[in-house]
Scaffold this active site. Sequence first.
Site, short mmCIF file in Angstrom:
data_model
loop_
_atom_site.label_atom_id
_atom_site.label_comp_id
_atom_site.label_asym_id
_atom_site.label_seq_id
_atom_site.Cartn_x
_atom_site.Cartn_y
_atom_site.Cartn_z
N PRO A 1 10.00 -0.71 19.34
CG PRO A 1 11.47 -1.76 20.46
CD PRO A 1 10.87 -0.77 20.70
NE ARG A 2 2.88 -4.68 15.49
CZ ARG A 2 1.84 -3.82 15.19
NH1 ARG A 2 1.88 -2.41 15.68
NH2 ARG A 2 0.46 -4.37 15.07
CG LEU B 1 1.95 -4.37 25.11
CD1 LEU B 1 2.22 -4.39 23.46
CD2 LEU B 1 1.07 -5.85 25.52
N GLY B 2 1.73 -1.05 25.23
CA GLY B 2 0.43 -0.27 25.31
C GLY B 2 0.74 1.46 25.64
CD GLU B 3 4.32 3.31 28.83
OE1 GLU B 3 4.04 4.04 29.77
OE2 GLU B 3 5.42 2.87 28.78
CG ASN C 1 -3.70 2.02 12.66
OD1 ASN C 1 -3.84 3.19 12.08
ND2 ASN C 1 -4.59 1.70 13.40
CD GLU D 1 -2.30 2.30 16.18
OE1 GLU D 1 -3.08 1.55 16.59
OE2 GLU D 1 -1.07 2.33 16.09
CD GLU E 1 -4.90 -8.45 12.69
OE1 GLU E 1 -4.62 -8.67 11.88
OE2 GLU E 1 -4.44 -8.35 14.16
#
Length: 425
Positions: free
Chosen positions: A273-274, A314-316, A340, A343, A68
């Site tokens: 991994p999420r 995270l964020g890559e 999503n 992306e 979100e």
Amino acid sequence: MAPAPLTWTIRLYQALTTVGAPLALRAARRRFEATGGPMARLPERAGRTAQPRPDGPLIWVHAVSVGESLSVMGLIEDMVRAGQSVLLTTTTATAAQLAAKRLPEGALHQFAPIDTPQATARFLDHWRPDLAVFIESEIWPNQILACETRGIPRVLLNARLSEKSLKNWGKRVRTAMALFTRFDRIMCQSDTTRTALIPLGAPPAHCSTTGDMKAAAPPLAFDAAEAALFTKNLGSRPLWVMSSTHPGEEEVASMAHGIITAQHPDALMILVPRHPERGNEVETLLQGQGWSVARRSQGTPITPATQIYLADTLGELGLWYHLAPMACVAGSFTPVGGHNPYEPAHFGCAVLHGPLYANFAMAYGAMAARHAAIEVEDATALGLTVAGLFDSARLPVLQEKARRFVEAATDIRAGILDTLLSLKN
């Protein structure tokens, strides 16, 4: 349209959350600790903060978690460019980390207050927002009612309610009407959601279909220097991404990669991994199955012997989508509801996914109609499909269709921004 009267269900909820506020905060603390939340910021869940409110108008945007938050990052940037300060609240630690990296100057992050009258009052007393924007299905009675009492306009943006949620609301129509009639605007992802919400109290004149904000989000950011290094190191190795995996899906990825490497021995899978904190667990699983694993969070380099690159940071995700010609979006082989697909499409990846994608049924349905995504039933089908796409004439066609699909998605942000700015105090 006047708001519908409050029901006994809502009044009971208000009473119980007032009396039970200490228990609610204790439960929030346990979840905060379990998910790695920074304990110094736990008071934010009680509506307390040491961070000062910025001067001037302030728009409060509440987006529960990573997906979100990403969907509204572009809109938040638009708001800041329009001269608005923005406060983004989330409930998860991973979303907070994302906010720290992605929010523009002029936007702040806080952990959302729990939905008790006390925490909500402290939060609103301090931040005094001029507009409250709740994303997707964030419908919290105390927060909605407290905003109404204070004259703060309320918007439900990118509204999406699952079939189960709609069924539950349908059993409590008067309670649903008491809440949905208190939104000044409801902007839905699809006509299906709009049609379902109107009998539940959504004002027809103020309830519209604007499309999925996730489609209008900008491409994920990535480090160009890192991308160049990886490209040089990987050379011409066959490469694919398995992104946003949940427990049980690493086994699917492993089995699929076994089929792929049987046909393409030098193939490399980037497994994302999420939840990056599962890195140790996932590495142990993969190594136990005999794979040679390099791990991003540990700085382990990719060598010719590396078969799986565990991208547990995270964020890559934008970096991995930039590098790979195809990506399988997980969360779709276990009953999570999918993730999503826009992306990877932004990067021209051929998009694959499993059969369980209820949360993204509209997106995948539209992509399937344009042959811009492939559904695979299980690990065997995934492995055979990926292996077959390498060096095939079909791969660039799928990549182009995915890219064109997301580029053709209407840029809905400008209209939404105008509507939001017209509502704020």
